[in-house]
Each structure stands twice: as structure tokens, then as C-alpha cells.
Design a protein around this motif. Sequence first.
Motif, PDB file in Angstrom:
ATOM      1  N   LYS A 172       0.866  -1.177   0.000  1.00  0.00           N
ATOM      2  CA  LYS A 172       0.000   0.000   0.000  1.00  0.00           C
ATOM      3  C   LYS A 172       0.901   1.224   0.000  1.00  0.00           C
ATOM      4  CE  LYS A 172      -3.613  -2.482   2.450  1.00  0.00           C
ATOM      5  NZ  LYS A 172      -4.283  -2.736   3.752  1.00  0.00           N
ATOM      6  N   VAL A 173       0.738   2.039  -1.027  1.00  0.00           N
ATOM      7  CA  VAL A 173       1.612   3.197  -1.214  1.00  0.00           C
ATOM      8  C   VAL A 173       0.883   4.444  -0.724  1.00  0.00           C
ATOM      9  CG1 VAL A 173       2.936   4.549  -2.865  1.00  0.00           C
ATOM     10  CG2 VAL A 173       2.619   2.085  -3.229  1.00  0.00           C
ATOM     11  N   ALA A 174       1.493   5.144   0.212  1.00  0.00           N
ATOM     12  CA  ALA A 174       0.889   6.385   0.708  1.00  0.00           C
ATOM     13  C   ALA A 174       1.053   7.482  -0.331  1.00  0.00           C
ATOM     14  CB  ALA A 174       1.548   6.791   2.018  1.00  0.00           C
ATOM     15  N   VAL A 175      -0.038   8.175  -0.622  1.00  0.00           N
ATOM     16  CA  VAL A 175       0.025   9.331  -1.523  1.00  0.00           C
ATOM     17  C   VAL A 175      -0.426  10.557  -0.734  1.00  0.00           C
ATOM     18  CG1 VAL A 175      -0.071   8.066  -3.678  1.00  0.00           C
ATOM     19  CG2 VAL A 175      -2.200   8.630  -2.523  1.00  0.00           C
ATOM     20  N   SER A 176      -1.191  11.439  -1.335  1.00  0.00           N
ATOM     21  CA  SER A 176      -1.574  12.645  -0.592  1.00  0.00           C
ATOM     22  C   SER A 176      -3.090  12.719  -0.448  1.00  0.00           C
ATOM     23  CB  SER A 176      -1.007  13.887  -1.278  1.00  0.00           C
ATOM     24  OG  SER A 176      -1.057  14.983  -0.404  1.00  0.00           O
ATOM     25  N   HIS A 177      -3.588  13.887  -0.035  1.00  0.00           N
ATOM     26  CA  HIS A 177      -4.972  13.993   0.376  1.00  0.00           C
ATOM     27  C   HIS A 177      -5.974  13.628  -0.735  1.00  0.00           C
ATOM     28  CE1 HIS A 177      -3.943  15.795   4.211  1.00  0.00           C
ATOM     29  NE2 HIS A 177      -3.070  16.560   3.563  1.00  0.00           N
ATOM     30  N   ASN A 178      -6.776  12.653  -0.434  1.00  0.00           N
ATOM     31  CA  ASN A 178      -7.904  12.268  -1.264  1.00  0.00           C
ATOM     32  C   ASN A 178      -7.533  11.997  -2.728  1.00  0.00           C
ATOM     33  OD1 ASN A 178     -10.949  13.616  -2.529  1.00  0.00           O
ATOM     34  ND2 ASN A 178     -10.683  11.639  -1.578  1.00  0.00           N
ATOM     35  N   PRO A 179      -6.751  10.962  -2.970  1.00  0.00           N
ATOM     36  CA  PRO A 179      -6.462  10.598  -4.361  1.00  0.00           C
ATOM     37  C   PRO A 179      -7.741  10.165  -5.071  1.00  0.00           C
ATOM     38  CG  PRO A 179      -5.778   8.849  -2.856  1.00  0.00           C
ATOM     39  CD  PRO A 179      -6.171  10.019  -2.000  1.00  0.00           C
ATOM     40  N   ARG A 180      -7.844  10.512  -6.339  1.00  0.00           N
ATOM     41  CA  ARG A 180      -9.068  10.194  -7.082  1.00  0.00           C
ATOM     42  C   ARG A 180      -8.819   9.372  -8.342  1.00  0.00           C
ATOM     43  NH1 ARG A 180     -13.263  14.265  -6.410  1.00  0.00           N
ATOM     44  NH2 ARG A 180     -13.175  14.869  -4.229  1.00  0.00           N
ATOM     45  N   ALA A 181      -7.607   9.423  -8.879  1.00  0.00           N
ATOM     46  CA  ALA A 181      -7.404   8.749 -10.168  1.00  0.00           C
ATOM     47  C   ALA A 181      -5.958   8.346 -10.319  1.00  0.00           C
ATOM     48  CB  ALA A 181      -7.814   9.689 -11.311  1.00  0.00           C
ATOM     49  N   VAL A 182      -5.744   7.332 -11.135  1.00  0.00           N
ATOM     50  CA  VAL A 182      -4.383   6.845 -11.377  1.00  0.00           C
ATOM     51  C   VAL A 182      -4.244   6.490 -12.853  1.00  0.00           C
ATOM     52  CG1 VAL A 182      -5.051   4.474 -10.740  1.00  0.00           C
ATOM     53  CG2 VAL A 182      -2.640   5.129 -10.667  1.00  0.00           C
ATOM     54  N   THR A 239       6.265   4.193 -14.710  1.00  0.00           N
ATOM     55  CA  THR A 239       5.805   5.189 -13.745  1.00  0.00           C
ATOM     56  C   THR A 239       4.283   5.200 -13.717  1.00  0.00           C
ATOM     57  OG1 THR A 239       7.663   6.541 -14.519  1.00  0.00           O
ATOM     58  CG2 THR A 239       6.100   7.588 -13.013  1.00  0.00           C
ATOM     59  N   ALA A 240       3.759   5.505 -12.541  1.00  0.00           N
ATOM     60  CA  ALA A 240       2.323   5.742 -12.426  1.00  0.00           C
ATOM     61  C   ALA A 240       2.106   7.116 -11.822  1.00  0.00           C
ATOM     62  CB  ALA A 240       1.665   4.666 -11.567  1.00  0.00           C
ATOM     63  N   TYR A 241       0.985   7.728 -12.158  1.00  0.00           N
ATOM     64  CA  TYR A 241       0.672   9.067 -11.660  1.00  0.00           C
ATOM     65  C   TYR A 241      -0.682   9.018 -10.969  1.00  0.00           C
ATOM     66  CZ  TYR A 241       4.448  10.318 -14.828  1.00  0.00           C
ATOM     67  OH  TYR A 241       5.654  10.389 -15.458  1.00  0.00           O
ATOM     68  N   VAL A 242      -0.742   9.664  -9.819  1.00  0.00           N
ATOM     69  CA  VAL A 242      -1.969   9.654  -9.017  1.00  0.00           C
ATOM     70  C   VAL A 242      -2.401  11.093  -8.776  1.00  0.00           C
ATOM     71  CG1 VAL A 242      -3.019   8.966  -6.826  1.00  0.00           C
ATOM     72  CG2 VAL A 242      -1.267   7.524  -7.879  1.00  0.00           C
ATOM     73  N   ALA A 243      -3.651  11.392  -9.094  1.00  0.00           N
ATOM     74  CA  ALA A 243      -4.192  12.741  -8.872  1.00  0.00           C
ATOM     75  C   ALA A 243      -4.705  12.844  -7.446  1.00  0.00           C
ATOM     76  CB  ALA A 243      -5.316  13.024  -9.861  1.00  0.00           C
ATOM     77  N   ILE A 293       4.711   7.577  -8.827  1.00  0.00           N
ATOM     78  CA  ILE A 293       5.074   6.299  -8.219  1.00  0.00           C
ATOM     79  C   ILE A 293       6.006   5.545  -9.168  1.00  0.00           C
ATOM     80  CG2 ILE A 293       4.226   4.069  -7.375  1.00  0.00           C
ATOM     81  CD1 ILE A 293       1.637   5.451  -6.575  1.00  0.00           C
ATOM     82  N   ASP A 294       7.133   5.181  -8.617  1.00  0.00           N
ATOM     83  CA  ASP A 294       8.116   4.435  -9.401  1.00  0.00           C
ATOM     84  C   ASP A 294       7.767   2.945  -9.371  1.00  0.00           C
ATOM     85  OD1 ASP A 294      10.813   4.160 -10.746  1.00  0.00           O
ATOM     86  OD2 ASP A 294      11.069   2.862  -8.993  1.00  0.00           O
ATOM     87  N   MET A 295       7.727   2.328 -10.527  1.00  0.00           N
ATOM     88  CA  MET A 295       7.283   0.937 -10.591  1.00  0.00           C
ATOM     89  C   MET A 295       8.358  -0.051 -10.152  1.00  0.00           C
ATOM     90  SD  MET A 295       4.175   0.934 -11.260  1.00  0.00           S
ATOM     91  CE  MET A 295       3.921  -0.784 -11.616  1.00  0.00           C
ATOM     92  N   ASP A 296       9.601   0.349 -10.198  1.00  0.00           N
ATOM     93  CA  ASP A 296      10.654  -0.562  -9.736  1.00  0.00           C
ATOM     94  C   ASP A 296      10.600  -0.725  -8.219  1.00  0.00           C
ATOM     95  OD1 ASP A 296      11.604  -1.010 -12.279  1.00  0.00           O
ATOM     96  OD2 ASP A 296      12.982   0.715 -12.206  1.00  0.00           O
ATOM     97  N   ALA A 314       6.324   6.023  -3.785  1.00  0.00           N
ATOM     98  CA  ALA A 314       6.148   7.395  -4.272  1.00  0.00           C
ATOM     99  C   ALA A 314       7.516   8.064  -4.299  1.00  0.00           C
ATOM    100  CB  ALA A 314       5.194   8.157  -3.366  1.00  0.00           C
ATOM    101  N   THR A 315       7.844   8.609  -5.444  1.00  0.00           N
ATOM    102  CA  THR A 315       9.176   9.200  -5.576  1.00  0.00           C
ATOM    103  C   THR A 315       9.134  10.696  -5.807  1.00  0.00           C
ATOM    104  OG1 THR A 315       9.135   8.691  -7.933  1.00  0.00           O
ATOM    105  CG2 THR A 315      10.196   7.084  -6.473  1.00  0.00           C
ATOM    106  N   GLY A 316       7.980  11.253  -5.982  1.00  0.00           N
ATOM    107  CA  GLY A 316       7.910  12.693  -6.205  1.00  0.00           C
ATOM    108  C   GLY A 316       6.489  13.164  -6.320  1.00  0.00           C
ATOM    109  N   LYS A 317       6.360  14.478  -6.408  1.00  0.00           N
ATOM    110  CA  LYS A 317       5.027  15.069  -6.481  1.00  0.00           C
ATOM    111  C   LYS A 317       5.083  16.302  -7.365  1.00  0.00           C
ATOM    112  CE  LYS A 317       2.906  16.873  -2.736  1.00  0.00           C
ATOM    113  NZ  LYS A 317       2.242  16.897  -1.414  1.00  0.00           N
TER     114      LYS A 317
END
Lengths: 532, 797
Positions: free
Chosen positions: B485-495, B503-507, B517-520, B524-527
Amino acid sequence: MKRYSRANQQTYPPAPVVTGRSRGLRIAAAVCLALGSLPLAYATADRKGASDTGHAASPPLILAQIPADGPDDPPGHDGALPEGSRIVTYDPSRPADGVTVLTDGFVAAGRPDLSFDARRVLFVGRRHTNDPLSVWEMDLNGKDVRRITDVGADCDSAIYLTTTFTLDAERPVDLIAFRAATAGGTRALYTCHLDGSRVTRITFTPYDVSPPYLLSDSRLLFGIQTPTESDSRPASLSTRLFTINTDGTDVFPFAAVHGDSAQRSTPCETTDEWIVFVESHLSGGDPGGSLVAVPRTRSLRIRRVWADDPAGIYYSPAAMPEGRLLSSYRTHDGNYGLHLLDRTSGKRVVTVFDDPDFHDIHARPILPRREPHGHSSVVDDAATTGKLYCLNTYLSQHETVQRLAPDGIQKVRVIQAERGDRASDRAAAISERVLGEASVAEDGSFFLEVPARTPLRLELLSEGGGVLQSMQSWIWVMPKERRGCIGCHEDRELTPPNRHVYALWKKPQRIGIPKKPRTPPSQIDGAKEHAP
Amino acid sequence: MTRRPTLLLVVLPLVAVPCAIAEPDAEFPVYVGRTVCLECHGLGESAKPCTAETKLKHLKSYEALTKREARHIAMLSGVTEKPTESALCQGCHSTGADVGTRWTAEGFRFEDGVQCESCHEAGSHHAEAYRNATDGQPVGERGAIHGGDRPYCDTCHIERRSHKEVLENLYRVPEADWLYKTPVNLTISPDSKRLYVVCERSNSLIVIDLDEKKIIAEVEVGSRPQDVALGPDGKRAYITNRFTADVSVLDTATLEVVATVPVGHEPHGVLVDPAGKYVYVLNTEQDSISVIDAADLTEAKRLAAGAGPWSMALSPNGKSIYATSVRPNPARFRDPPRSEVTMIRVDRAVVAKRVMADDANMLQGIAFVPDTEIALFTMMRTKNLVPLTRLAQGWTITNGLGVVWPDGRVDQVLLDEPAGHMPDLVDLAVSPDGRYAFVVSGGSDQVAVVDVSDLLDTIRSASDYDRQHVLPNHLGRSDRYVVKKVAVSHNPRAVVFAPDGRTAYVANALDDSVTIIDMDTLAATGKITLGGPTELTEIRWGERLFHSADITFGRQFSCRSCHPDGHINGLTFDIEADGLGLHPVDNRTLRGIVDTAPFKWEGTNPSLSRQCGPRLAVFFTRLAPFTPEELAALVRYEYTIERPPNHHRKKEGLTLTQRRGKALFERRTANNGRPLNPHERCANCHNGAYMTTRLQTQTGTSIWFDAAIDVEPDWLFDASEFGDLGIFYFPDTGMPQKVLDIPHLNSIYNSPPYLHSGAAATLEEIWTRFNMINGHGFSGDWTRQQLNDLIAYLKVL
């Protein structure tokens, strides 16, 4: 973001490095620096028994010392607190300073628990030999001592709880939980306010319960002496772990049972949400054993032995920063000392403290910790009954129930434990009384109103009155609790099926409750009901 | 009664040529305006309380809508239009807004504020009758005019929290609250160079250069955009706009909106077929799918969808599109919810099949596993039929994934654990290599990484019984396939995954950011921040609280779980406080409710603070109640939950059918001419801007399950004797009628089921099944046409 009583949300910050003239000052200063204030007083120092094997990276500790009169003496786990037992602090980074005794003036003191902000200490003790054990609170210097409980019976362990809120309260209140003897001689859990008021019993099993522990999800974890399901007569007892809410509602099994007659005690929760507890198969009263761990989120299914040593036994583990574990340990002919364990292998990596004259147990790092969310309660002390409903009695892991025809279960029998006699530790010593029987709906559901605060167990009956399934453990409902069950000993990780069951189309069947004149419907005042 | 003919000569041209009135409309009067009234009624002729001073104030009431304060009041009321264009605001600040310009005479101006006809009804017939009357002859019923008594005043002159906050407490909505971005969806260009992020709050599409991780453009689109899809060549982006009910077409080269295509109500999901021929748009509030011809940008056809169609996915072979449904399909009262996955054949643009997810609701994100015809979707399993008496054991809501196999079979598994839930699963994406599914938990600010192979193996290896009964309900299976389970930020809605799969991106909706999010490392590697205000306003804080499951024991659900988009999930619940099994209550919308106090169906909660305060904690979340500061923030946010524009209401006002429905709603006599008692009239209880007197009364809608009486389940379902559930009234049992709050009717068109119990699946059923004894107003003489008229009218409210 702030919630009630959640002013300090830090989780195990690193122990601050301080210097000072005494142990008491240093420990208090360490905590107070972290909290932004200064210690108010000094405590007396006692360098006897200090170990040179302390671990510099460990934070200061608070612990209980039980006199080690002989190698076979148990360290007072069963409520007994020998004279000379005391609470001390110890800084592993300054082993030469030895311990600081906080409970001068007590003939016996033990079971320390730290407040969430690490400023106050809750403990049990007696000032005079003939006094009952009471719950006390003091600061980290051993000052500002005040008695909290005065219940006329031994209170042999106590912990700080998170807040509890009820609809008749203006705001959530801070509570403590403690274990004390009941009038019948068994030991049960109680709660009260920090000023000792509103003492409320929250467990109602006819057997002893073990001291409580507060989980990070705000539930209380404790053990109940429970008859084993062996064929031997009379059945033996083991300690099984259960959870309840801090208001005594929703008693629920916590960890899977492995082995008969095992005693389980002194749990603690690590920073990565594993619950580590002692599992003992020893006879003779020593609570020590191996350390077993279960994840809080999968406690019924996953379990691993954290530490098991043929040469010795562990007791009263405590979670340390960065996932480490501190535990008391002793060889079979020695006394308990404090050891740091490797987080993966469970091996003792360093002896933190070991006083040859004492069992060193119930240690806690002196650090602020995250206070769990408070609990909001439906319990209404003015009520005398609660509700108990089951969605489908056919949902069970017991094959006898699984094999039943759809209409196989006709009734449920409610049995009350009339008394729990502590003089006996055998299941057969519990006298029982049948409170009544109620019909089970065709879909397997039932809905009962039963006396609150009463140990109950249920039996499923066939049409001819034959017992199809009999509960071995005891449950209870708190006043105005509406306790729901999915099935009868169903897989505890199953969620309820989303069905409106037949039993709930009707009013509950009253069992064991004196009949009262029925309230005319016109007098029902919906506005007076508690409603969201 | 007669009038001077000279005056009537002046009146005549004004009332004889009403603006744009079609011939049949003469059945109903139109608003003529105070100028016409004054021809006969001098300023001094009115009785109290309509004094000259009062009149003057009323005439200036419209002007208030143009002031700055009105903007703040509107935001605190969930009003999305300008105050001067809002029927809700105009309802009290103007005259005739309830029917619209179509029903006003030429020269009539809304800007003239509250005029005589606000209280006395439209006056054209009245004026006309006196014009045609001769001395000494009665003008008849057509000339009569009603109103003007005190209750009419009260429909507007009632305490309104929204107004009090701004006008008395001098509260002003911080500027930042108008400036947040709120990213809710995203997609990535085929070359992985650009990320297109749909920002709901700022009504914009933000374009990000992924090499530089920087914003290169922010393009204004329609109101409250929801989703974005690219054409197969990447040259066009299509953005659905919920409030404006259209699709913005963006040229990705120039980054300009080149066209706007009207679609159905509240469009959400959008997808372009592989050939680029059609653009599919899910009309969430119309349960339909608009099929747009991509060449000429016109709607080629409209398909029927499930209830609340939400998101779509294209099968890897390009032959099928699957659409999820956010609400369960209509069901028999107290039956478990069933939600639809709509399967569309791409070659013919028709619905090929509808498969149902039993016991599931809130089907949102959907994605296919690459190189298969297996689709995964997010879902919720809400235990709305079980009394909400505890939270342990997944008692109230569980969350998981549905799997649609190629043969249409649907399996369900949970992502929850016994003491740790994954609340509000709103979206998912499958990595291009098919190894992982990333599932977004909006309520816990996490992304669950699901090993797809392990997930499918878990299902395949289970028995039929387990697939049907155990896997969908078991909290102990998720560790077989949830690997992290990868922690992201407040109220993610889409990926979304980059096409290269690295790479994956989460809104993160309530953080105005996108997490990388780095797939390797699966970390979460950045924002990327999207440029919204860094200030956390009270309203924004409340919005975060509303969407966070941290408020619930075991983090099982958030406020949003039952109130998605501040609205409803279409379910009724058995709440502990009012008795188990009985008294099921319908979930009510939070949109625009600030001025509809009291709350709760019984009307026992005078404020939202009470509604969401201690009782919410005791009976729902089971944790400590909100602190006063948290509660204030939550309530402030709830004030602002927007009420989408009602597209049933045309710009020019009511249609003739709707106008007939309004007349029926307000009628004073039965069809046979019998005068109706007040309690027999709809408008007696439902009036004013919110169509409620905000009083508690016996609504006449109680049925047997509202009463604490013993009933035998067997005969409850004896259809041969009792028919269906709706006939179970208990007027003859001596049980008292339930006293209920008179609910507001705003936007009632989109909040089924109906009645306090949720027993009526449709608006029609309120009368056809649940008003057989005329307890809920007199409807016994209605014709079918009248019922249809009434329903048409109710939908514009």
C-alpha cells in the motif's frame, strides 16, 4: 488537525540527549525537553544493581522491580505484589547511574504505565502492608502522588485509556482501565475517570481476566480464562486473548489459539502494528514463556513465534522505537533482566539492564506515544438490558451446524453464569442457570433482549430440544448495547451477509427480563430517542 | 365588483400579448408585473403587512443579488449559478422565477424584485377578467386571486443560515476557496510526454510536461470537468463537464478548446473508440451514454446505461467497452443492491450485455488486464440491510474489486483486512505488463498494489460456493494479492500508468498535486504541484475531513462513502438509534442543504453541527467526535456542497406539462370541485424556495415497518393476499403516524429512492404505491396525465 486529547501525535521520537546532575533530572529533562517544559523536582537515586551492559541508543526506561527471593519465585504476575516491589527509572545510556526509585513510601508498587505524553505514571501499589492494592498516579520524578482508586479490593494493574464519549457528556473524558477483584472473587476489568469517579465494570466473564492493554485502534486487549475444548473432564482453562471497546461492548476473539492450557499475557504493540505477547505453557505460576506475535490486522490467522529459548523464558515485552522490542528474560534458574531483541530474528542482542536482586519487568520506554482515537459509546448506565441478535446461526465453522437441514435450528437457549468462584480454576466450577429459550427464525436469525452486564452463553437447539451447538465461552452485553453476531462460531474474518433477516422484522424476544407493562405505542416519543 | 374602464384600457395591451406564450398556455395566468397591478390597486390600497415601505423594500430585493455578499451566500448555499441567474435565489428575490420567462408578460422584469404577484400569484387572468367584466357582473373564479396572507411571507422570511453567516456574522469565503484546482482525473499522451489533468474546482485542464515535470498550460474548459480521454492519434482531448452538461474538445497541438458538444446530464466518463469514430460519454444523472460522432461532433445516438454510469474501459482487442455504474439499479424495497456493468459492442456502438455485481454499489474505476478480456473494477459492498450497530468484522462497509470474466461472470474480492480497510476505492489502472493493478483508496490516501496474477489465481482456485459467498465477504484474503500500500496525498481520485510502464501518476484531489510512483520500487518518488493555493482554508479542511476515513473506527468509511459528491448512494439504512430492523431510513443528499434545517428525517437535529457532531460519532463512526474546530470546518464545507444545475428546467422556464404539474401541486380544489383541506394540498407543506415549511408533521407516509409492532415475516411476503410491499399501511392498527420533517424537494429528480423509508423506487411510486389512502395529500382523483404532469414539474425543482 486536532481532535480531543490528541494534542501530542508524535510517535516514538528519538530519545533526546541530555546531561544532568542526577538520573531523575536527566530522565525528566529528556521527556520535558521533548515536551517543551522543565522538570519540577528531583527523585532519589539508587545505583545499586546497575548494569554496565546498557544500550546507548535506548531511551530511558521505567520498570517494576520485584524482589527476587529465589529462582523459582514468580515475579508477581498474578496480582500478587510482594513487599519490596518498586517502580524505578533507568537510563541505558548512563548505566553507572543505576536506577532511580520513584515509589519510596510504598511497601509495594508495580505495573507502571506511562501517559501518552510521557509525563505521568499510573501504577498500582500499597503504602501499608495491610492496605489493598490501589491505582495511583505520579509524575516522572515520583512526586505529585495521588491515589485514584479506593474500591476496597486489590487493583493489581492499570493503564491509561484514550477518551470515551457518550451522548450525555459534554465532551470526551479521559479514562483509565484497571483490573480488580469482583465480589465473587474473580478478577474483572473496570474503568473510571482519572479522579477515580464513575467506576464501571466492563468485563463479565465468570473467569479471571488478565490485565488490559490498549491497542492502537483504541480497543482493549486482554485475556480471559477459557475452558479448553478438550474431551478431558473437567476441562482445563487456557488464557485466550479478546478485545473489547473501552466501554465494555463488542467482546471479540483476538488471536487464534494454539495449544491447550496456554497462558497468554502482557501484550504490546510494535510500531509496525504487530502484537507481541507471552505464551506460557509452564505450570507453577511463572508467567514467562515464549514471545508470540500476531499482526493487529490479521490476528486471527497469522502468528509467528518471535522468541523462544529452551534455556529461558520471556516476559512483559515492550515496543521500542524503530520496531525494536524490549523484553524481560530469565534463564530457568535466574531472575528477569531487560534485553533488547532483534526485530527480525527475535534474538537477544543486548542486555539493557539486569539487577541481580530483582526481577526487572514491565519496562516501558519513557517516550511520548501516539494516543489512539477516542471511542464513542452507546452504553447507557441507566439501562438494564441490551440486545443480542444473530444474522444466521447456520453460519458456523462447526461441522455439526454446517450439516444441519435448513430448519434444523429451532431455538436458542440462553444460559447465565450465576457466579464465578475463583477458588476453582476448573470450568466445571461455574454454576449455570437457564435464562430462557427463544425461537430462531427460518433464515437462522434471532433477536433477543437480555440482561446487561451478565455472563451469558448460548446453545442452539433442535426441534426436539436437543443441543446442536454449545458455546464454550461467555459473552455479555452492556446496557443499551445492540450486539450483532454474524453466525455461531463462524469464520471470524467473514463480514456479515447483506440481508434483512427475519428476526429483525419483529421486536426482540425478552429473555431473563421481568415482564413489565407494555408501553402503549401512543406514548412512544421518537424525539427522545437518541438519534443521529 | 367593478373597476374603472379607463384603467383597464391601459392594462389590456399588456396582458393580452404575453411574451412567447403558446396557444395552450392560456390555461394558466402569466406574470404581468406591478405596473399593471398599480393601474387598479393604488399604493395605499393594500392591507398590512404589505405597506408602502414593505413594498419598496421588496422592489429592491433583486438588487441584493447583484451585491458582493450574494456571491458568498450563493457559495454557502451550494448554488452554482450566478445569484441573478439562480432560480433558487430569484425565488425570494424576484417574482415569477418559479415558472420562468415563458410565463411572463411582455415588459415584465425579474429585476423589478418582489412584486405583488409574488404573494398573489400570476395576475394575467385576474386582470383580464376585470377587463372583460361588465358592471354588476361577477368576474368568476378566473378573476379570483389568492395569497397575500402571512404564510406566504414565511416561505421566504425564514432564518437562513447562509444569509446569517454572511450578513450578520460577516463571514466571507476566502479567496483561496475559489482558486483550488482539485484534480480528479488524468490521462497521459501516447508518447508519455504529457500528462493531462482534469481539475474540477478550477474548471480547467492542466497540461504537464513529464520530462520537466512542469505545467505548460492550463486550459479553461466547461464547468466542473470530470474526465479526459484522448483520441487514438492523440490530437484531440475530450473533457466532460458535469455542470454545463457538455464535452470540451481540445486541440492538443494548440491547446485550445475547438468545440463544445452538448451531451446528457452531468457527464462523467469519456472514452474514444480505437478507430476514433465515436466518443462515448457517460451521462451520470441520466443513466445514459451519449455516442458522439467524432467527425462532426454531434450526438449520433444515446444508449441506456446502468444507474449512474461512471467510468469506462476499452478491451485490449478493441471490441468492447465496459462502463461501471456508481449507483445500484432500482430494486425491490430492502433487497440487496445490484449494480450494473454495461458492455458495449464497439463495432456497432450498441449495448451488448448488462452484467450485474450482486450486493455491490459504487462501481467506479474500471480497467482491462492487458492481453485478456478480463476487466477489474472497484466497488463497495455496503451492508445497508444489516443494522449499523458496530464496525468490527467489516460490519458496515467493505471495499474491493470486481472481476468481469470473458463470459460475463462477475467475481468480487475485498481489499480490506479485518482491522484495516481500504475505503472509497475510486479508480484503478493496470500496468502495461499486466502485473499490477493500482487501486486508489480516496478515503485512506493510499494506493493498493494488487498482484493481478495472484488475484486471478485466488479466484480461479476457489470453489463456486467460495466465489459466491466467501471471497466477496472475506477480510482475510487480501494478503494473497495486495502486495503493498503506497501512501500518496490527500484524497487521491485517479491513477494512470505511463505507456512504458515505468511510472504511475496519481491525482490527489484535495492536495492539488500529482504523486509519481516508481514501478521498480513501488514507492512514491515525487510530487507535481498544480499551482493551487498553498493556504488550507477552513472549507478545504472540512472537505478533507469529509473525504477521510480517519474519522471512523478501523478506517472503514468516510462521510463521502455514503455521500459521494455530497449526494446519495441510493441506499436505505437501518440505523441503530431508532430500533433494529424497523425504521429504515433513506439516505438524503447534502447538496444545497444549508437552509433546509432541521435535519434528519424526524427533524430532530436543528443544525448540521448537531447532525454531524456527537451522534455521528456514537452511532456511525464510533470514534471520538470531531473537535469543535473540526466540526465547524466540516459543516462549513457541507454548506458549500454544490447542487448541480437542473437540466430538466429549461432556460425559458416551465413547459406546459410542467406548468400543469405545478397547478396540480398547488391546486385548492379536487377534480370534482371539492375544496381541499390544507393537509390535502401538496403546496401546504411543500412551499417556498426549498419547497418545505421546515416543520415536522404526520406526513401520512408511515407504513408498517415504521411501527414497533409484531409482524410475521411469512405474511409480509404473501403476495397473493397483500400484493406487494406497498400496500402495507397500518392506519387501522391504532399505531400513530410517524412525525417527520417535511423534506425539501430541490433536485428531487436525482435522489431516488423516495420517502423517508426509501420504499418508493421512483417519484411515481410515492402516489401509485404509497398513497393509496390519500394520507400524503389527496391524489385519489388524479388521472394518469395529471400524475405525469406532476412528475414533470417535480423534476424541475
